[in-house]
Design an enzyme around this catalytic site. Structure first.
Site, PDB file in Angstrom:
ATOM      1  N   LYS A   1       0.842  -1.203   0.000  1.00 24.97           N
ATOM      2  CA  LYS A   1       0.000   0.000   0.000  1.00 24.97           C
ATOM      3  C   LYS A   1       0.879   1.255   0.000  1.00 24.97           C
ATOM      4  CE  LYS A   1      -3.941   1.892   2.638  1.00 24.97           C
ATOM      5  NZ  LYS A   1      -4.820   1.684   3.814  1.00 24.97           N
TER       6      LYS A   1
ATOM      7  N   SER B   1      -9.697   1.555   2.858  1.00 20.86           N
ATOM      8  CA  SER B   1      -8.847   2.298   1.970  1.00 20.86           C
ATOM      9  C   SER B   1      -7.795   1.462   1.239  1.00 20.86           C
ATOM     10  CB  SER B   1      -8.138   3.405   2.749  1.00 20.86           C
ATOM     11  OG  SER B   1      -7.278   2.846   3.727  1.00 20.86           O
TER      12      SER B   1
ATOM     13  N   SER C   1      -9.827  -0.683   7.141  1.00 23.12           N
ATOM     14  CA  SER C   1      -9.262  -0.503   5.801  1.00 23.12           C
ATOM     15  C   SER C   1      -8.532  -1.710   5.214  1.00 23.12           C
ATOM     16  CB  SER C   1      -8.314   0.696   5.780  1.00 23.12           C
ATOM     17  OG  SER C   1      -9.054   1.891   5.737  1.00 23.12           O
TER      18      SER C   1
END
Lengths: 98, 493
Positions: free
Chosen positions: B79, B154, B178
């Site tokens: 990420k 996310s 997330s």
């Protein structure tokens, strides 16, 4: 939207050093009110005498040895500087006076 | 079977037996990325040369007979809020769009030491604030099960990469769901570890008392291997747990006989899809038939988590994001004097959701409101923790839906922040309590989309979580369920 709340939003955006355009301000104010609406739900709960949790795991404060360790070289630290002057970060003048 | 269709554990075995090289494995995933990413948009930055270089080093070490970690040569996607030295780390924000960290996050150092080739950095909601990747300053990632739908967020890009076979494993971060919410939307395993179990050093801060890095994987076995690689004490993170890391892969097959599992009784949201509720109940029945002791557990404060979370997380964010001022790194606006520079830099550099959260947080922390909002929320957080402590006196694991519905359509909730916040409603309480929590696939919805179930354990209960998830993996037919991608070479449909 009350005038008072809009003024408050303006005040908070100044505190946050966050420039909002007039249309943004209006929109954020409305959304802030509805979000604070769900946040207000917790006012229903009686929290008298309840310790606040700032850290979920009860760790004792850990002290490290007072030993100097190497840190990043200055050049590497300044690599991402938007504006640099020698070994300094450069910023515009501090006072608002023209 | 193509190389990129394998789980990390199978790839690890093929590599150990020298049936394939790390270069071949890495190239296979890079090819897959080349085919699919133009459509699915999982990655913000690709790092093929770096990946192949790492793979070549691993191959050389294997030839030389060096002892290698099981994940050596198994590629990974990370990420884009996890710092990678010299590789752009943007948080999917305009303000960091050209930021090249001068250091590695501790988890990245760990993966590098093992020899896991880094395929690239994945898309996310800006600063991890969001549930769909629609808040990315760059583009919205697409759900491989239906490209018209969001992958969740996310950590949406990481979920897309694994679900579509563009990476066998990925790292995400979970502040209020997330990792688990996108795992649920994409049919994956997503694990949020106990707060402090994985170092946060180099994870760009959103809400420091909640942020945790966690794995996204196809199977519990894969997630266990990756968690073992990243967990552990780190002197660079003052909230790091000084506990030994167990071997998460050992005793994965311990089964669930005698394990007490409680289904959450409270209906946290009126909008739960009945099919999701039914899928969770089916799984519970299955667990019971295989020897688990099941019952209903009450978490009476479930409804209050969202309110507490949307005060605590924005408050911490408003403080953490104070560092983006145009001085040391990131975007800088032209201005006549310093305060104007701060204000314009932030006004131009942040997207709408980030601004919203900074405003909520600054408001809640400002004079006159601190006690009523922030302090009150922290007290409610204590009460929520106690709810769980009480529940875990009667149960070893707590079970519920991972998301109220399957993935929603792109654009469906992007204009309504409250509706968007509600999509994390199942995940927030565990985060506030700091306990480990895993999202596991719960079957397919009649729409053809995956549904997810969430299992939670007391602090440091990851082993039990993974054993339960592994048991559920074994109940599915053979290989993990994957989306049927009707996508040709070069991303054309």
């Amino acid at each position: 939207m009350s005038e008072d709340f809009l003024k408050e939003v303006e005040h908070v955006s100044r505190l946050a050093r966050l420039n909002l355009k007039p249309d943004e301000k209006e929109k954020v104010a409305g959304q802030l009110q509805s979000i604070l609406g769900i946040a207000k739900k917790i006012q229903e709960l009686d929290t008298t005498g309840v310790e606040p949790t700032s850290h979920v795991i009860n760790l004792p404060a850990i002290l490290r040895e007072d030993v100097v360790r190497s840190s990043l070289p200055v050049d590497q630290v300044l690599l991402n500087a938007p504006k640099r002057n020698k070994n300094y970060f450069q910023v515009p003048r501090i006072t608002a006076v023209e | 079977m193509k190389l990129h269709e394998n789980t990390a554990v199978v790839l690890s075995q093929l590599l150990a037996k020298k049936e394939v090289s790390a270069i071949e494995v890495t190239q296979s995933f890079l090819n897959r990325i080349g085919d699919l990413d133009p459509l699915l948009k999982a990655f913000v930055t690709l790092t093929p040369e770096f990946a192949l270089k790492t793979a070549a080093e691993v191959d050389q070490k294997r030839i030389n007979g060096k002892r290698l970690h099981p994940l050596a040569g198994v590629p990974i996607a990370i990420k884009d809020n996890i710092c990678t030295e010299g590789i752009k780390t943007t948080c999917a924000s305009r303000i960091l769009s050209n930021y090249h960290p001068p250091f590695d996050a501790t988890v990245v150092s760990s993966l590098k030491a093992i020899g896991m080739p880094l395929l690239g950095k994945t898309n996310m909601d800006e600063f991890a604030m969001g549930s769909s990747t629609e808040n990315s300053a760059f583009f919205t990632s697409r759900n491989p099960w239906d490209p018209e739908r969001v992958p969740g967020g996310s950590s949406g890009g990481s979920a897309v990469a694994v679900a579509a076979g563009m990476a066998p494993l990925a790292l995400g971060s979970d502040t209020g769901g997330s990792v688990r919410q996108p795992a649920s939307f994409c049919g994956l395993i997503g694990l949020r570890p106990t707060y402090g179990r994985v170092s946060r050093y180099g994870l760009i801060a959103f809400a420091s008392s909640l942020d945790q890095i966690g794995p996204l994987a196809l199977t519990a076995e894969d997630a266990a291997l990756l968690l073992g690689a990243i967990a552990g004490y780190d002197r660079l993170d003052s909230t790091s747990l000084p506990e030994d890391v167990p071997d998460y892969s050992k005793e994965l097959g311990a089964g669930i006989k005698g394990i007490r599992i409680g289904l959450i009784g409270e209906n946290v949201d009126q909008q739960f899809d009945p099919e999701v509720n039914a899928a969770v109940k089916r799984k519970l029945t299955m667990l019971e038939q295989h020897g688990a002791v099941t019952g209903e557990v009450s978490l009476p404060l479930t409804d209050y988590g969202l309110g507490a979370y949307y005060l605590i997380a924005p408050s911490e964010a408003s403080s953490n994001l104070g560092r983006y001022d145009g001085v040391r790194y990131g975007y800088k606006a032209e201005s006549r004097h310093l305060e104007e520079m701060f204000s314009n830099t932030r006004g131009e550099g942040f997207g709408a959701e980030v601004k919203r959260r900074i405003m909520i947080g600054t408001y809640a922390l400002s004079a006159g409101y601190y006690d009523a909002y922030y302090l009150k929320a922290m007290q409610v957080r204590t009460m929520i923790r106690r709810n769980y402590e009480k529940a875990f006196q009667s149960f070893d694991l707590i079970l519920g839906a991972a998301t109220p519905t399957p993935a929603f359509k792109i654009g469906e909730k992007s204009d309504d922040p409250l509706q968007m916040y509600l999509s994390d409603v199942c995940n927030i309480n565990d985060a506030l309590a700091g306990i480990p929590s895993i999202s596991v696939p719960a079957g397919l919805h009649s729409s053809g989309l995956p549904m997810g179930m969430q299992i939670s354990a007391p602090p440091s209960g990851e082993k039990l979580l993974l054993a339960a998830a592994h048991f559920l993996d074994g109940q599915k037919r053979g290989v993990p369920q994957r989306p049927q991608l009707e996508i040709g070479e070069g991303g054309s449909k």
